[in-house]
Design an enzyme around this catalytic site. Structure first.
Site, mmCIF file in Angstrom:
data_model
loop_
_atom_site.group_PDB
_atom_site.id
_atom_site.type_symbol
_atom_site.label_atom_id
_atom_site.label_comp_id
_atom_site.label_asym_id
_atom_site.label_seq_id
_atom_site.Cartn_x
_atom_site.Cartn_y
_atom_site.Cartn_z
ATOM 1 C CG HIS A 36 -0.132 0.041 2.531
ATOM 2 N ND1 HIS A 36 -0.229 -0.934 3.487
ATOM 3 C CD2 HIS A 36 0.761 0.927 3.031
ATOM 4 C CE1 HIS A 36 0.569 -0.645 4.490
ATOM 5 N NE2 HIS A 36 1.183 0.470 4.254
ATOM 6 C CG HIS A 65 0.386 4.620 7.230
ATOM 7 N ND1 HIS A 65 -0.464 3.575 7.021
ATOM 8 C CD2 HIS A 65 1.554 4.284 6.628
ATOM 9 C CE1 HIS A 65 0.169 2.635 6.316
ATOM 10 N NE2 HIS A 65 1.385 3.038 6.077
ATOM 11 C CG HIS A 121 8.817 0.598 2.116
ATOM 12 N ND1 HIS A 121 8.201 -0.538 2.585
ATOM 13 C CD2 HIS A 121 7.965 1.602 2.425
ATOM 14 C CE1 HIS A 121 7.036 -0.234 3.142
ATOM 15 N NE2 HIS A 121 6.875 1.078 3.071
ATOM 16 C CD GLU A 138 4.174 -0.630 5.838
ATOM 17 O OE1 GLU A 138 3.908 0.518 6.180
ATOM 18 O OE2 GLU A 138 4.247 -0.985 4.640
#
Lengths: 281, 116
Positions: free
Chosen positions: A12, A59, A192, A239
């Site tokens: 996402h 988030h 990431h 994640e």
């Protein structure tokens, strides 16, 4: 009893919402990402889940640092999306399944996962974008039960703990007194890092091994500590915990899974993106 | 996170120390979910920072739009992203700033990871 039919994992990224809104799916930057999805949609169209349990990380839309649950389960009739600070158009509300929410909550707490229950819960891009990617046209045909796992504030739950949570969630789905068909979704990753001098860190070798492990050796990543996983995958690559929870859920449905489809592409934004479809064998 | 573990280069895990230090800064950035608050910040930055009680280090980092300084002052990536969004900066802009690269160089570095 309800039937757990399979699981999907996807990355996402807020910018995906902008790309969908502007219709950029076939632009060279986006095409390798969006082109991964038609096979997943075809599978969903065939197996037609009624409800999805979605593991994701907020988030800073619903949760702030004032109260930060490690595991939070939605128990709402409806989940709203809202502005996350970038003015990306918000999606219409998503329908909840409160029966499954409360069955899941009761089952998890019975198995010593002391989750936070949320009768009101705004869902951010991490929860809404996978739904829009898997069901791009019209209203979302599935009801949802969002399960939020903290990846914002350390300490984070250990990979082995998240795996156990996922397995317990799968057992709960399997014991739900309902004739509904349920799928599980993981939203996040893969490697990431957005912050610090190591921003832009990507680890294709680890991602490749991790994706392979999900098919045949699902507990593989539980050997690593959170610190080791951050080192190997980046501060946001952590994640991948969502993928572990999703895959662990499927162990409650069948001893093996069939990997029907996968896609891996670097980069969208700063992210190594992945997509996977796993069917309970 | 246990500080006895070897440090990961270029990485500041957002642990209890950072969460305590950065609370006011992150709370301000969290407020930027609202378009009205984003406009209020742009209208009077100093007043907006005072309202949230930012300390001198945090206020200086905000004025400088310096992401590494914001992280050092306790900022969390997820909330700082909302601050960056006010200026229309994306994650690759932020990545370039933190790594001392141009955006094109940063994008090239990301693409190179596909071969690795």
């Amino acid at each position: 009893m309800a039937r757990l039919i399979g699981g999907l994992g996807t990355s996402h990224i807020p910018a995906i919402g902008g790309a969908i809104h502007k219709g950029l799916q076939q632009e060279p930057y986006w095409k390798p990402f969006f082109d991964g999805f038609p096979p997943a949609r075809r599978w969903l169209d065939k197996v037609k889940p009624d409800v999805v349990v979605i593991f994701y990380n907020d988030h800073g839309l619903n949760f702030f640092l004032d109260k930060m649950p490690t595991f939070a389960v939605g128990a709402a009739a409806e989940y709203r999306n809202a502005d996350e600070g970038w003015g990306i158009p918000t999606l219409p509300p998503f329908r909840g399944d409160q029966d499954l929410s409360w069955h899941l909550i009761e089952s998890l707490i019975d198995r010593s996962f002391d989750v936070t229950t949320c009768q009101e819960m705004m869902i951010d891009h991490a929860c809404t974008l996978p739904l829009k990617l898997f069901w791009p046209i019209g209203d979302c045909p599935v009801a949802i039960v969002p399960v939020c796992i903290n990846t914002v504030q350390f300490p984070l739950p250990a990979a082995a703990r998240v795996y156990a949570l996922g397995r317990a969630a799968g057992e709960a789905i399997n014991s739900w007194d309902s004739d509904k068909r349920v799928a599980v979704i993981a939203s996040g990753g893969l490697s990431h890092q957005l912050d610090g001098e190591r921003a832009g860190f990507i680890n294709k070798e680890f991602d490749t091994e991790f994706l392979a492990s999900l098919v045949s050796n699902p507990e593989w990543a539980t050997q690593f500590s959170i610190h080791e996983l951050v080192e190997k995958t980046g501060t946001q690559g952590i994640e991948l915990l969502m993928w572990l929870a999703m895959r662990a859920s499927l162990t409650a449905a069948s001893p093996t899974v069939r990997m029907l489809h996968s896609n891996y592409y670097i980069p969208i934004s700063n992210t190594a993106t992945a997509l996977m479809v796993l069917e309970a064998a | 996170m246990n500080t006895s573990r070897p440090k990961i280069p270029g990485t500041t895990p957002f642990d209890g120390v950072q969460a305590r230090k950065g609370y006011a800064l992150n709370k301000m950035c969290y407020s930027f979910n609202s378009a009205e608050n984003r406009a209020a910040f742009l209208e009077d930055e100093e007043a907006y920072m005072r309202k949230f009680g930012l300390n001198a280090e945090q206020a200086a980092a905000i004025r400088a739009r310096n992401v590494l300084a914001l992280i050092a002052a306790g900022g969390n990536a997820y909330y700082l992203a909302k601050f960056a969004g006010i200026f229309g900066l994306d994650m690759q802009d932020i990545g370039a700033q933190q790594t001392g690269l141009t955006k094109a160089e940063f994008q090239a570095k990301l693409r190179a990871a596909a071969n690795g």
